[in-house]
Scaffold this active site. Structure first.
Site, mmCIF file in Angstrom:
data_model
loop_
_atom_site.group_PDB
_atom_site.id
_atom_site.type_symbol
_atom_site.label_atom_id
_atom_site.label_comp_id
_atom_site.label_asym_id
_atom_site.label_seq_id
_atom_site.Cartn_x
_atom_site.Cartn_y
_atom_site.Cartn_z
ATOM 1 N N GLU A 124 0.834 -1.212 0.000
ATOM 2 C CA GLU A 124 0.000 0.000 0.000
ATOM 3 C C GLU A 124 0.866 1.259 0.000
ATOM 4 O O GLU A 124 0.557 2.236 -0.696
ATOM 5 C CB GLU A 124 -0.969 -0.014 1.197
ATOM 6 N N ASP A 183 3.907 -4.430 -5.918
ATOM 7 C CA ASP A 183 4.532 -5.614 -5.318
ATOM 8 C C ASP A 183 6.058 -5.478 -5.310
ATOM 9 O O ASP A 183 6.707 -5.741 -4.298
ATOM 10 C CB ASP A 183 4.161 -6.886 -6.104
HETATM 11 ZN ZN LIG Z 1 -2.505 -3.007 -4.789
#
Ligand SMILES: [Zn+2]
Length: 272
Positions: A124, A183
């Site tokens: 996030e 990621d």
């Molecule tokens: Zn995401």
């Protein structure tokens, strides 16, 4: 330290002549950082009016400390960030532009280790650092609309955006490219903050296993974050690029925070 992964993450960007240390190397974001933080302030005020914080000072302090350790590894560490644990058994987390990260208590309950939790928080944080929300808003609605929002011209639209976000996760619905970038960046931030990067693939596996037991708690997260085998493999391969020693963290503090969450979130998936 442990930086050899870095070249790998950014080497794949063709023709990038910009500073390889800068995350926002590809897309020109037309919203200034100051405007983005102002927009985030308005959106966060509206979110805060619509969600219930967990109201546990120890858990909140734990989330703040984890968030701060991750943010310290980013290029936006001089900005103000907030990390809020909200009382919601759904296994989910989301970020607003301008440094506001919300962690559902169900996610804390579901994580089996500190590194697993840190992997989602780092993901996030990465969306914020890469400024995916404002890129997406400008593409969808045009710069003038976003600029008007920053100036407070349309409080109704702020309310509408937040209602959609909370109802359907609209702001959280990024492109697959954005997710892949979040990621990769998240993995870098967590490893640089000394969380074991194997925690990212481990979290994916935990989520997949839990989803089979309580699918309803995972609708939102899997709706915005399709969990393909590719994604798990990329997390494994990315973690293998780090040297795998000297990971820090505080397992006892994580367990204490998780126990407090479980006590307050009876429907949490691991309460069994
Ligand atoms: Zn995401």
């Amino acid at each position: 330290m442990r930086l050899f992964v870095f070249a790998l993450v950014f080497a794949a960007i063709p023709g990038c002549t910009c500073n390889p240390n800068s995350v926002n190397r590809g897309d020109l974001n037309l919203v200034s950082l100051d405007d983005e933080w102002e927009l985030g302030r308005q959106l966060a005020a509206e979110v805060d009016a619509q969600v219930a914080p967990l109201a546990d000072a120890e858990v909140e302090a734990y989330a703040d400390a984890m968030g701060a350790s991750l943010v310290a590894e980013t290029e936006l560490s001089d900005r103000a960030w907030t990390f809020t644990v909200i009382e919601d058994p759904a296994v989910n987390a989301f970020a607003l532009p301008g440094g506001h990260v919300y962690i559902h208590s169900g996610l804390v309950a579901a994580a089996e280790s500190e590194a697993e939790l840190a992997s989602v928080v780092a993901h996030e944080v990465a969306h914020v650092v890469a400024r995916h929300s404002t890129e997406r808003m400008v593409k969808a609605q045009g710069l003038s609309v976003v600029a008007g929002l920053v100036l407070g011209d349309d409080p109704g639209m702020i309310r509408e955006i937040v209602a959609e976000l909370i109802g359907q996760g609209v702001l959280a619905r990024f492109s697959r490219t954005d997710e892949t970038e979040a990621d990769a960046l998240g993995l870098r931030f967590m490893a640089e903050a000394d969380y074991d990067p194997d925690g990212m693939a481990a979290m994916f596996e935990t989520l997949l296993a839990l989803r089979q037991r309580q699918p309803v708690l995972f609708e939102r997260w899997f709706g915005t974050h399709p969990l393909s085998e590719d994604r798990v493999e990329a997390a494994r391969a990315g973690a293998a690029e780090w040297d795998g020693s000297g990971w820090g963290g505080d397992p006892a503090r994580f367990e204490a925070a998780r126990r407090r969450v479980l006590a307050r979130t009876p429907a949490a998936p691991l309460a069994m």
